[in-house]
Design an enzyme around this catalytic site. Structure first.
Site, PDB file in Angstrom:
ATOM      1  N   GLY A 130      -4.530  -8.415   5.349  1.00 34.21           N
ATOM      2  CA  GLY A 130      -3.232  -7.594   6.385  1.00 34.21           C
ATOM      3  C   GLY A 130      -3.570  -8.579   7.350  1.00 34.21           C
ATOM      4  O   GLY A 130      -3.189  -9.240   7.775  1.00 34.21           O
ATOM      5  N   SER A 131      -4.229  -8.002   8.517  1.00 34.87           N
ATOM      6  CA  SER A 131      -4.665  -8.522   9.944  1.00 34.87           C
ATOM      7  C   SER A 131      -4.969  -9.691  10.217  1.00 34.87           C
ATOM      8  O   SER A 131      -4.335  -9.965  10.046  1.00 34.87           O
ATOM      9  CB  SER A 131      -5.339  -7.438  10.269  1.00 34.87           C
ATOM     10  OG  SER A 131      -5.544  -6.039  10.192  1.00 34.87           O
ATOM     11  N   ASP A 179       1.148  -1.049  -0.191  1.00 31.95           N
ATOM     12  CA  ASP A 179      -0.448  -0.564   0.409  1.00 31.95           C
ATOM     13  C   ASP A 179       0.978   1.239   0.150  1.00 31.95           C
ATOM     14  O   ASP A 179       1.485   1.362   0.907  1.00 31.95           O
ATOM     15  CB  ASP A 179      -0.804   0.108   1.448  1.00 31.95           C
ATOM     16  CG  ASP A 179      -1.791  -1.227   1.417  1.00 31.95           C
ATOM     17  OD1 ASP A 179      -2.499  -1.060   0.164  1.00 31.95           O
ATOM     18  OD2 ASP A 179      -1.831  -1.439   2.400  1.00 31.95           O
ATOM     19  N   GLY A 224      -9.640  -5.042   2.577  1.00 27.43           N
ATOM     20  CA  GLY A 224      -9.960  -5.210   3.709  1.00 27.43           C
ATOM     21  C   GLY A 224     -11.091  -5.645   4.459  1.00 27.43           C
ATOM     22  O   GLY A 224     -12.351  -5.813   3.911  1.00 27.43           O
ATOM     23  N   GLY A 225     -10.568  -5.840   5.465  1.00 27.89           N
ATOM     24  CA  GLY A 225     -11.589  -6.792   6.615  1.00 27.89           C
ATOM     25  C   GLY A 225     -12.243  -8.096   5.999  1.00 27.89           C
ATOM     26  O   GLY A 225     -12.494  -8.469   6.504  1.00 27.89           O
ATOM     27  N   MET A 259      -2.342   4.245  -3.181  1.00 25.72           N
ATOM     28  CA  MET A 259      -3.365   5.394  -2.627  1.00 25.72           C
ATOM     29  C   MET A 259      -3.156   7.008  -2.870  1.00 25.72           C
ATOM     30  O   MET A 259      -2.645   7.667  -1.762  1.00 25.72           O
ATOM     31  CB  MET A 259      -3.710   5.585  -1.382  1.00 25.72           C
ATOM     32  CG  MET A 259      -4.793   4.198  -1.296  1.00 25.72           C
ATOM     33  SD  MET A 259      -5.252   3.025   0.346  1.00 25.72           S
ATOM     34  CE  MET A 259      -3.558   1.788  -0.180  1.00 25.72           C
ATOM     35  N   GLY A 294      -6.683   3.602   3.682  1.00 26.81           N
ATOM     36  CA  GLY A 294      -5.228   4.788   4.364  1.00 26.81           C
ATOM     37  C   GLY A 294      -5.487   3.872   5.457  1.00 26.81           C
ATOM     38  O   GLY A 294      -4.008   3.774   6.133  1.00 26.81           O
ATOM     39  N   PHE A 295      -5.787   2.457   6.390  1.00 23.55           N
ATOM     40  CA  PHE A 295      -5.436   2.266   7.278  1.00 23.55           C
ATOM     41  C   PHE A 295      -5.893   0.300   7.284  1.00 23.55           C
ATOM     42  O   PHE A 295      -6.783   0.371   6.816  1.00 23.55           O
ATOM     43  CB  PHE A 295      -6.350   2.575   8.346  1.00 23.55           C
ATOM     44  CG  PHE A 295      -6.279   3.829   8.694  1.00 23.55           C
ATOM     45  CD1 PHE A 295      -5.333   4.801   9.478  1.00 23.55           C
ATOM     46  CD2 PHE A 295      -7.061   5.130   8.038  1.00 23.55           C
ATOM     47  CE1 PHE A 295      -4.649   5.972   9.355  1.00 23.55           C
ATOM     48  CE2 PHE A 295      -6.222   6.149   7.880  1.00 23.55           C
ATOM     49  CZ  PHE A 295      -5.784   6.982   8.765  1.00 23.55           C
ATOM     50  N   GLY A 296      -5.130  -0.591   8.410  1.00 22.65           N
ATOM     51  CA  GLY A 296      -5.277  -1.835   8.109  1.00 22.65           C
ATOM     52  C   GLY A 296      -6.310  -2.253   9.418  1.00 22.65           C
ATOM     53  O   GLY A 296      -6.503  -0.928  10.690  1.00 22.65           O
ATOM     54  N   GLY A 297      -7.147  -2.896   9.363  1.00 22.11           N
ATOM     55  CA  GLY A 297      -7.367  -3.904  10.710  1.00 22.11           C
ATOM     56  C   GLY A 297      -8.697  -2.868  11.010  1.00 22.11           C
ATOM     57  O   GLY A 297      -9.525  -3.040  11.680  1.00 22.11           O
TER      58      GLY A 297
HETATM   59  C1  DX5 Z   1      -5.923  -0.533   3.207  1.00 24.28           C
HETATM   60  C2  DX5 Z   1      -4.880  -0.853   2.666  1.00 24.28           C
HETATM   61  C3  DX5 Z   1      -5.602  -1.993   2.677  1.00 24.28           C
HETATM   62  C4  DX5 Z   1      -4.942  -2.515   4.364  1.00 24.28           C
HETATM   63  C5  DX5 Z   1      -5.533  -4.072   4.711  1.00 24.28           C
HETATM   64  O1  DX5 Z   1      -6.763   1.350   2.541  1.00 24.28           O
HETATM   65  O2  DX5 Z   1      -5.296  -1.142   0.864  1.00 24.28           O
HETATM   66  O3  DX5 Z   1      -4.421  -3.189   2.240  1.00 24.28           O
HETATM   67  O4  DX5 Z   1      -4.186  -2.962   4.720  1.00 24.28           O
HETATM   68  O5  DX5 Z   1      -5.996  -3.951   6.076  1.00 24.28           O
HETATM   69  P1  DX5 Z   1      -6.437  -5.153   6.220  1.00 24.28           P
HETATM   70  O6  DX5 Z   1      -7.434  -6.462   6.001  1.00 24.28           O
HETATM   71  O7  DX5 Z   1      -6.608  -5.601   7.939  1.00 24.28           O
HETATM   72  O8  DX5 Z   1      -7.783  -5.464   6.405  1.00 24.28           O
HETATM   73 ZN    ZN Z   2      -4.598  -2.149  -0.199  1.00 21.68          ZN
END
Ligand code: DX5
Ligand code: ZN
Length: 222
Positions: A197-198, A32, A176-177, A65, A142-145
Site C-alpha cells: 500500500g504505502s 481491504d 503489510g509493510g 477483514m 486493520g491499518f496501512g503504514g
Molecule cells: C492491513 C491491510 C493492508 C494494508 C497494507 O490491514 O490489509 O492491505 O493496506 O498497507 P502497507 O503496505 O502500507 O503496510
Molecule cells: Zn489487505
C-alpha cells in the site's frame, strides 16, 4: 513471476480516481474490506467497490477483514461486477471456513485465506486443497503504514514447506509493510504475491515501485 497488488487503503480517498489511475501497472488492486469488529477500523463496502470496478481495468483482490464473511459474499461479488479475481477471508473470522471457501469457489473466483500474525498455517492444512492463495499477514491487520513483522519470515517458509509436503500448489501472498527492503526477504522465503500500500501509493512514481517489486529476487537481499 511475482504478482503485485496495490492496496487501495493507502490511496488519497479525496482523489481516489486519480490514484487508481496511477497504479494500473499493478497485477491486482487490493481492496481491504473492514467491519470495525474483526479489526478496529472501517474501510470500503459494496458501493465503493462498485465505483472502483467501474473505473479500472485492473482485477480486484478483496481482502475481507470482517467476522463471518460468508454473509457478505453475494453482495460484494455483485458489487464487483465480474472484476473480482479473488476473495480472501480470514481463517480466524470464519466458524465454518471450509464452507465459506466452497462458497467463494462457487462464485467462480479464486479463494484465499489470510492468517493473522498469531495464527499458524498448520490450522488450515485441511482446507489447502480448496485454496488458491494463502495470505500471510506481515502486520496485524486493520491499518496501512505499519512496521513489517520480521517474525513472519520463518512462517512464510513454514507455509511453503507445509504446502510442498501436502502436494498442493497454492500461492503464498504477504500483506503489510512490504517495500523494497522487506520484499526480497519474503520472496526468498517463498512469497509470490506481494500486497503493498504505502510503498506504492505514497511514491512519486508508483509505476516504478510496482516494476521494482515485480523484479525482486533473492539476489536483491540486503
Ligand atoms: C492491513 C491491510 C493492508 C494494508 C497494507 O490491514 O490489509 O492491505 O493496506 O498497507 P502497507 O503496505 O502500507 O503496510
Ligand atoms: Zn489487505
Amino acid at each position: 513471476m511475482l504478482k503485485i497488488a496495490a492496496s487501495l487503503l493507502a490511496a488519497d480517498f479525496a482523489c481516489l480516481k486519480r490514484d487508481i489511475g496511477r497504479v494500473e501497472k499493478a497485477d491486482y488492486l487490493h481492496v481491504d474490506v473492514m467491519d470495525g469488529l474483526f479489526v478496529p477500523n472501517i474501510s470500503f463496502g459494496p458501493p465503493v467497490i462498485g465505483a472502483v470496478a467501474d473505473i479500472t481495468p485492473v482485477p480486484l483482490h478483496l481482502h475481507l477483514m470482517v467476522w463471518e464473511p460468508g454473509r457478505l459474499l453475494d453482495v460484494l461479488y455483485a458489487a464487483g461486477g465480474g472484476q473480482i479475481d479473488c476473495i480472501t477471508v480470514h481463517a480466524e473470522a470464519c466458524t465454518h471456513l471450509h464452507r465459506t471457501l466452497q462458497e467463494i469457489k462457487n462464485l467462480g473466483v479464486k479463494a484465499g485465506v489470510a492468517l493473522n500474525p498469531a495464527t499458524s498455517t498448520d490450522g488450515i492444512r485441511h482446507v489447502l486443497g480448496l485454496v488458491d492463495r494463502v495470505l500471510v499477514m506481515t502486520v496485524n491487520p486493520g491499518f496501512g503504514g505499519q512496521q513489517f513483522l520480521w517474525e513472519m519470515v520463518p512462517k512464510i517458509r513454514a507455509t511453503k514447506e507445509l504446502m510442498d509436503s501436502a502436494g498442493v500448489e497454492c500461492e503464498i501472498g504477504v500483506d503489510g509493510g512490504i517495500d523494497m527492503v522487506t520484499a526480497p526477504e519474503v520472496v526468498e522465503a517463498g512469497a509470490r504475491f506481494l500486497v503493498a500500500g504505502s510503498a506504492i501509493f505514497k511514491a512519486d512514481r508508483p509505476e516504478q515501485v510496482i516494476a521494482g517489486l515485480r523484479g525482486v529476487n533473492r539476489e536483491n537481499r540486503g
